[in-house]
Write a protein that holds these residues in place. Structure first.
Motif, short mmCIF file in Angstrom:
data_model
loop_
_atom_site.label_atom_id
_atom_site.label_comp_id
_atom_site.label_asym_id
_atom_site.label_seq_id
_atom_site.Cartn_x
_atom_site.Cartn_y
_atom_site.Cartn_z
N UNK A 237 0.83 -1.21 0.00
CA UNK A 237 0.00 0.00 0.00
C UNK A 237 0.86 1.26 0.00
N UNK A 238 2.08 1.16 0.52
CA UNK A 238 3.01 2.28 0.51
C UNK A 238 3.86 2.30 -0.76
N UNK A 239 3.55 1.41 -1.72
CA UNK A 239 4.27 1.28 -3.00
C UNK A 239 5.74 0.91 -2.78
N UNK A 240 6.02 0.26 -1.66
CA UNK A 240 7.36 -0.25 -1.40
C UNK A 240 7.39 -1.72 -1.82
N UNK A 241 7.44 -1.93 -3.14
CA UNK A 241 7.32 -3.29 -3.68
C UNK A 241 8.54 -4.14 -3.34
N UNK A 242 9.73 -3.55 -3.38
CA UNK A 242 10.93 -4.32 -3.05
C UNK A 242 10.96 -4.69 -1.58
N UNK A 243 10.46 -3.81 -0.73
CA UNK A 243 10.37 -4.15 0.69
C UNK A 243 9.40 -5.28 0.94
N UNK A 244 8.26 -5.26 0.23
CA UNK A 244 7.27 -6.33 0.37
C UNK A 244 7.83 -7.66 -0.12
N UNK A 245 8.50 -7.65 -1.28
CA UNK A 245 9.04 -8.90 -1.80
C UNK A 245 10.20 -9.41 -0.95
N UNK A 246 10.95 -8.50 -0.33
CA UNK A 246 12.05 -8.93 0.54
C UNK A 246 11.52 -9.69 1.74
N UNK A 247 10.48 -9.16 2.37
CA UNK A 247 9.87 -9.83 3.52
C UNK A 247 9.25 -11.16 3.09
N UNK A 248 8.57 -11.15 1.94
CA UNK A 248 7.95 -12.37 1.43
C UNK A 248 9.00 -13.42 1.09
N UNK A 249 10.14 -12.99 0.58
CA UNK A 249 11.20 -13.93 0.23
C UNK A 249 11.75 -14.64 1.46
N UNK A 250 11.93 -13.90 2.54
CA UNK A 250 12.40 -14.52 3.78
C UNK A 250 11.38 -15.53 4.28
N UNK A 251 10.11 -15.18 4.23
CA UNK A 251 9.07 -16.11 4.64
C UNK A 251 9.09 -17.36 3.77
N UNK A 252 9.31 -17.18 2.47
CA UNK A 252 9.36 -18.32 1.56
C UNK A 252 10.52 -19.24 1.90
N UNK A 253 11.69 -18.67 2.13
CA UNK A 253 12.88 -19.48 2.43
C UNK A 253 12.71 -20.22 3.76
N UNK A 254 12.25 -19.51 4.79
CA UNK A 254 12.08 -20.14 6.10
C UNK A 254 11.00 -21.22 6.02
N UNK A 255 9.92 -20.96 5.31
CA UNK A 255 8.86 -21.95 5.16
C UNK A 255 9.37 -23.19 4.45
N UNK A 256 10.20 -22.99 3.42
CA UNK A 256 10.77 -24.14 2.69
C UNK A 256 11.67 -24.97 3.61
N UNK A 257 12.47 -24.29 4.42
CA UNK A 257 13.35 -25.02 5.34
C UNK A 257 12.53 -25.79 6.37
N UNK A 258 11.50 -25.15 6.91
CA UNK A 258 10.67 -25.81 7.91
C UNK A 258 9.93 -27.00 7.31
N UNK A 259 9.43 -26.86 6.09
CA UNK A 259 8.74 -27.97 5.44
C UNK A 259 9.71 -29.11 5.15
N UNK A 260 10.95 -28.77 4.78
CA UNK A 260 11.95 -29.82 4.55
C UNK A 260 12.24 -30.58 5.84
N UNK A 261 12.32 -29.84 6.95
CA UNK A 261 12.57 -30.49 8.23
C UNK A 261 11.40 -31.38 8.64
N UNK A 262 10.16 -30.91 8.42
CA UNK A 262 9.00 -31.72 8.77
C UNK A 262 8.88 -32.94 7.87
N UNK A 263 9.25 -32.80 6.60
CA UNK A 263 9.25 -33.97 5.71
C UNK A 263 10.29 -34.99 6.14
N UNK A 264 11.44 -34.50 6.60
CA UNK A 264 12.45 -35.42 7.12
C UNK A 264 11.93 -36.10 8.38
N UNK A 265 11.25 -35.34 9.26
CA UNK A 265 10.69 -35.93 10.47
C UNK A 265 9.63 -36.97 10.13
#
Length: 276
Positions: A237-265
């Motif tokens: 909403x503040x037109x800070x698109x790179x800031x929004x994608x940066x936060x979303x990218x971290x969430x994506x990476x952490x979610x992928x790591x957590x899902x990999x750990x749960x799949x291993x479990x």
């Protein structure tokens, strides 16, 4: 001369091509845009965005509340699945249908309903406020909303496994002198453990990015009750698109790591059950 092995099912290459195309359009290309858009800023700017105190607080609330809600749902989800799989009682079909209600109900409607119930002037919220518990507009409200969203994933994952357990196995264990707790610990729990891990991972992955049911009951105070998805919306909403994608990218990476750990479990739990 080696003969080329033919697929048992016709149309393999065509079906594989459509599968790759569909996944690319729906999953791979949209996710890759996060990396492309974020790469337009320097690493120092990216680091400043994702490590800002407001951003870190949003991460802690989103991941922490999702984890707590999923852990709580493991116990109550297993109990509900046990009741539905093992007992017959009046109104069972109604209870069974209510489990799937969060799937069909729009998340915004769920958020409004939960806020109406748990707000200080709501039916449950007013009763809790009498004993000093504030159930809305704080972290507890976020956990309650995520429990509502994640419960069906665990129930629907565990219930079929409980239904498939042969009662004769439990009867045989009982005839050998095993008590109820011993039967549960050695027969039932190892069997449902992989499905519990699967249900937990599905619920956790679903609730991490939940927005609609949380935004009404959270309070949305920056640094306190602001979830990461809401912060992303705020950046957009503040037109800070790179800031929004940066936060979303971290969430994506952490979610992928957590899902990999749960799949291993899940793999480890299945292997353990197979060896026992």
């Amino acid at each position: 001369m080696l003969l080329k092995q033919k697929s048992n099912l016709p149309g393999f290459h065509l079906a594989l091509g459509y599968t790759v195309l569909y996944l690319s359009l729906i999953v791979l290309i949209p996710l890759s845009m996060l990396f492309i858009k974020t790469s337009t800023i320097s690493f120092s700017d990216f680091w400043n965005v994702v490590t800002a105190p407001r951003t870190l607080a949003a991460y802690r609330l989103s991941f922490g509340a999702a984890f707590i809600a999923s852990v709580i749902n493991i116990f109550f989800g297993f109990l509900i699945a046990w009741v539905l799989a093992r007992y017959r009682f009046p109104g069972k079909k109604i209870v069974d249908a209510l489990i799937d209600f969060p799937f069909a109900l729009p998340t915004a409607v769920a958020g409004i309903a939960l806020t109406t119930l748990y707000a200080p002037n709501g039916i449950i919220g007013h009763a809790l406020s009498q004993i000093g518990i504030k159930a809305a507009y704080n972290s507890l409200g976020v956990v309650l909303a995520l429990m509502f969203i994640g419960l069906p994933f665990i129930v629907r994952t565990v219930e079929p496994v409980l239904q498939e357990i042969d009662p004769e196995i439990e009867e045989a264990a009982s005839s050998l002198g095993a008590g109820r707790f011993e039967i549960f610990r050695r027969v039932i729990f190892p069997t449902v453990l992989p499905s519990l891990v699967t249900g937990f991972s599905l619920a956790f992955a679903r609730t991490i990015g939940e927005y609609g049911s949380v935004v009404f009951i959270a309070g949305n105070m920056p640094g306190k009750t602001e979830i990461a998805p809401l912060l992303i919306i705020t950046k957009l909403e503040e037109f800070d698109y790179t800031g929004a994608t940066s936060i979303a990218l971290v969430m994506l990476i952490v979610s992928f790591i957590l899902l990999a750990l749960t799949n291993w479990a899940q793999w480890w739990a299945s292997k353990k059950v197979g060896l026992s």
